[in-house]
Design an enzyme around this catalytic site. Sequence first.
Site, PDB file in Angstrom:
ATOM      1  N   GLY A   1       0.866  -1.166   0.000  1.00  0.00           N
ATOM      2  CA  GLY A   1       0.000   0.000   0.000  1.00  0.00           C
ATOM      3  C   GLY A   1       0.896   1.207   0.000  1.00  0.00           C
ATOM      4  O   GLY A   1       2.109   1.067  -0.094  1.00  0.00           O
TER       5      GLY A   1
ATOM      6  N   GLY B   1      48.991  -8.161 -48.870  1.00  0.00           N
ATOM      7  CA  GLY B   1      49.400  -6.869 -49.413  1.00  0.00           C
ATOM      8  C   GLY B   1      50.832  -6.575 -48.977  1.00  0.00           C
ATOM      9  O   GLY B   1      51.393  -7.274 -48.121  1.00  0.00           O
ATOM     10  N   LEU B   2      51.389  -5.519 -49.544  1.00  0.00           N
ATOM     11  CA  LEU B   2      52.775  -5.168 -49.233  1.00  0.00           C
ATOM     12  C   LEU B   2      52.939  -4.775 -47.769  1.00  0.00           C
ATOM     13  O   LEU B   2      51.974  -4.418 -47.099  1.00  0.00           O
ATOM     14  CB  LEU B   2      53.208  -3.979 -50.114  1.00  0.00           C
TER      15      LEU B   2
ATOM     16  N   GLY C   1      48.720  -1.441 -44.805  1.00  0.00           N
ATOM     17  CA  GLY C   1      47.574  -1.161 -43.918  1.00  0.00           C
ATOM     18  C   GLY C   1      46.799  -2.398 -43.532  1.00  0.00           C
ATOM     19  O   GLY C   1      45.710  -2.296 -42.959  1.00  0.00           O
TER      20      GLY C   1
ATOM     21  N   SER D   1      47.296  -4.750 -41.151  1.00  0.00           N
ATOM     22  CA  SER D   1      47.085  -4.924 -39.715  1.00  0.00           C
ATOM     23  C   SER D   1      46.170  -3.852 -39.147  1.00  0.00           C
ATOM     24  O   SER D   1      45.331  -4.133 -38.284  1.00  0.00           O
ATOM     25  CB  SER D   1      48.432  -4.892 -38.981  1.00  0.00           C
TER      26      SER D   1
ATOM     27  N   SER E   1      52.184 -12.496 -47.450  1.00  0.00           N
ATOM     28  CA  SER E   1      51.934 -13.659 -48.315  1.00  0.00           C
ATOM     29  C   SER E   1      51.964 -13.297 -49.797  1.00  0.00           C
ATOM     30  O   SER E   1      50.934 -13.249 -50.458  1.00  0.00           O
ATOM     31  CB  SER E   1      50.602 -14.333 -47.938  1.00  0.00           C
TER      32      SER E   1
END
Lengths: 299, 640
Positions: free
Chosen positions: B39, B475-476, B480, B482, B549
């Site tokens: 209440g 890529g080389l 960019g 990482s 790679s």
Amino acid sequence: MSMTHLQRLEAEAIHIFREVAATFTKPVMLYSVGKDSSVMLHLAMKAFYPAKPPFPFLHVDSHWKFGEMIAFRDQMAEELGFDLIVHKNMEGVRDGVGPFTHGSNAHTHLMKTMALREALDLHGFDAAFGGARRDEEKSRAKERIFSFRNAQQAWDPKNQRPEMWKIFNTRIAQGESIRVFPISNWTELDVWQYILQEGIPIVPLYFAAKRPVVARDGMLIMKDDDRMELRDGEVLEERLVRFRTLGCYPLTGAVESSADTLEGIVRETLVARTSEREGRAIDHDESGSMEKKKREGYF
Amino acid sequence: MDTQFQTSGTPSREEISAEVQAFLAEQEQKTLLRFLTCGSVDDGKSTLIGRLLFDTKLIYEDQLAVLERDSRKHGTVGDDFDLALLVDGLEAEREQGITIDVAYRFFSTPKRKFIVADTPGHEQYTRNMATGASTADLAIVLIDARRGVLPQTRRHSFIASLLGIRNIVVAVNKIDLVDHSQKVFDTITADYHAFAKDLGFESVQAIPMSARFGDNVSTRSNKLAWFDGPTLIEHLESVPVDEGLAEKPLRFPVQYVSRPNLDFRGFSGTIASGRVSQGDPIVVAKSGKPSTVARIVTQDGDLASASAGQAVTLVLADEIEVSRGNMLVAPDTRPEVAEQFEASLVWFDEKPMMPGRSYLLRTETDQTPASITALKHRVDVNSFAHEAANSLDLNEVGVVNLSTQEPLVFDPYAQNRVTGAFVLIDRLTNATVGAGMINHGLRRASNVHWQSLDVNKPARAEQKHQKPVVLWFTGLSGSGKSTIANLLEKRLFADGRHTYTLDGDNLRHGLNRDLGFTEESRVENIRRVGEVSKLMVDAGLIVLVSFISPFIAERRMARALVEEHEFVEVFVDTPFEVCAARDPKGLYAKALRGEIKNFTGVDSPYEPPESPEIHLQTVGRSVEDMTDEIEDWLKQRGYI
């Protein structure tokens, strides 16, 4: 098949014991040797049968317990094979702290509250079972079954976790702990009824016998050893008495009674017109005193 | 009637024993009723409970002495005992004259035992009321006869309904202050019925009373002779409240696995509903594995059968995997097993509920991370209207969809209050921030029972809500790779994906420590990276490989190790001049000075991919933009 009231309370307590064992890394049961502890011990044995309870039992020995309590404690540990840890505030023992010389407040603070905190810190327990019941005292009526303690082991009554259904929030941070009260919902009568039903052994001090007592400060204090000296005008009498609650002998009043069987005790409880903690000196100063002690870490 | 004990004379031991045994036999007949009082402030809840305790002789003389003293200090009713002081336990409450926390009281009558949750009426303390209601069979809603139905009356009735309470007592209190008027009572009763008709209550009993003077609490009053209903105690003693949990399908949430030695493996828990007998078939809810109940173990001996509410340990006939949080259930009427469901939620925390935020969801024995995927609507507890909302504040109620990390076993709350309930816990503060009642499972989840599964790649992937894949960045040096892979992993992780990045650094330091930079070593290097990626894909992970790679053949070899669609080649295409100008590690300068041999792009060739899945020409584009592109690509193809 519907369950009796006691069966329901028993099942609830067993559930709580198991919940702690399943969710905490280092639980401990506070074993005070009193009747509530005897019931707790019995429930813990039941909860994990056929295994033993997966936690140790800690007795905080204030150095002023009744001799019969210590004997009973060691006998139970031997018979049931549980892992018993006894902790005393050794500094207090060295300083000769006791209720007669330091008063009940200082004694309780140093030898019980501080000793308990010391023991919990020393062993790094993260959950501690206690035998407190909600019917004992007003501030206990508001405590949770899983009662959170901060890193200083203090209780904050205004910031308790909501406790819904049987879902317990057992999460704590490093250094924090939980106090757990499996028999929260039991009344004093339930405890006695259960002891009777299950044939649970209790300390003989609960049964009436002729004992050497002194009337002091409105209580009957038993002279349990030579550390108690009679004051002027005090007389040591052999009276037929028993104890409704057990603690430090200088602080625990006996009641005159001829109840020397469990049934006699239950009957006496049923017709009792005086509530249980009356026999304990620590609640008397003012009515909020238990709450104050609890905030400081007392059980 | 309870046994009356002789209070004069000295009964013999035999007489004592007979009396006590008779008393205990009577106690065993009693049923238990748990109720709560609610209440608004000053309706007189604490006074009512004090009155119940007083009238049922639960107040001891020494407590009365304390009460007399406290009444003089804090009392609000003049010279009389203030019964509320008996139950307002905490000092702060006594000083402020309000009840701030839920308290439990115990009393009994010759017919029943009662546990009362005394719950506060202050608007900000709704969570305490929900707490008391979660275990109650009945709610007493107090209304001050002078003030009638208030917003809090509606709120509390709504919460009682939400938490599954089906029996209501409308206690029209302080009737003495309106001259015991029947007209006032009738008006309030009509008001109450008007708004409560849709709340699903099975019984609503209105009673006019004065808790302070005890009228119609346990004794009838001449001043209320016009009222022909029961007193409060009469009603509490007789209202049927059995939920019939034992008649429902078996639900046994496994709470604790008991393994004291090699010969015993038992599953301990409290039977949530139904009954179980030795020899009964059961299934493990989450795995669908069937077995049979071999034993029902208790310290008092094995049981032939057990039912709802009993705490037992079950031993199964088969060695099957069951751990805490799983459930043993009736094979023919199984619970739902799902990761997504709809629930009603009451919010308890100062910090608002945020869809998307991760909480810990806890049921009686299970726990899993969960988040609210949608707030369908908020409920206005005064009008019960549904409103659009973005969040739930303290004390607000809403209907939400939830998604859990692990499948959850449940029944709708309306069918089972034990297996349909959960709480939400803040992962940082460990506070209990909300309580939920499950309505139903969502989508594929419902009614598809888990068949016994081998743990394999699809199962692991399913568990993680993702398609495992190798994202091969080529890529080389300095292109960019990482940087983009790192940002992508951060985003995937924040999204709840399970990821891992493999790059030259973390492999060259450990696994590939023995490899040099000869052509043979470079091939072996890539082979190992490929094999590790394959294992990680099998584990269900999204693997980000960041390696120069340079040779097509090596990349083809890595691709061949995994299944089609599990290899995504990302060509990070940055021209040699740009890479050499950026030269973040100073490697190009050294290579151009001839200090590093076999440097890709300088004195060793880079073979660009012929048809990469994703081709990023980096010049003039931001890292964020390119990461977006990869994310979109993965989403479009259903990887994430």
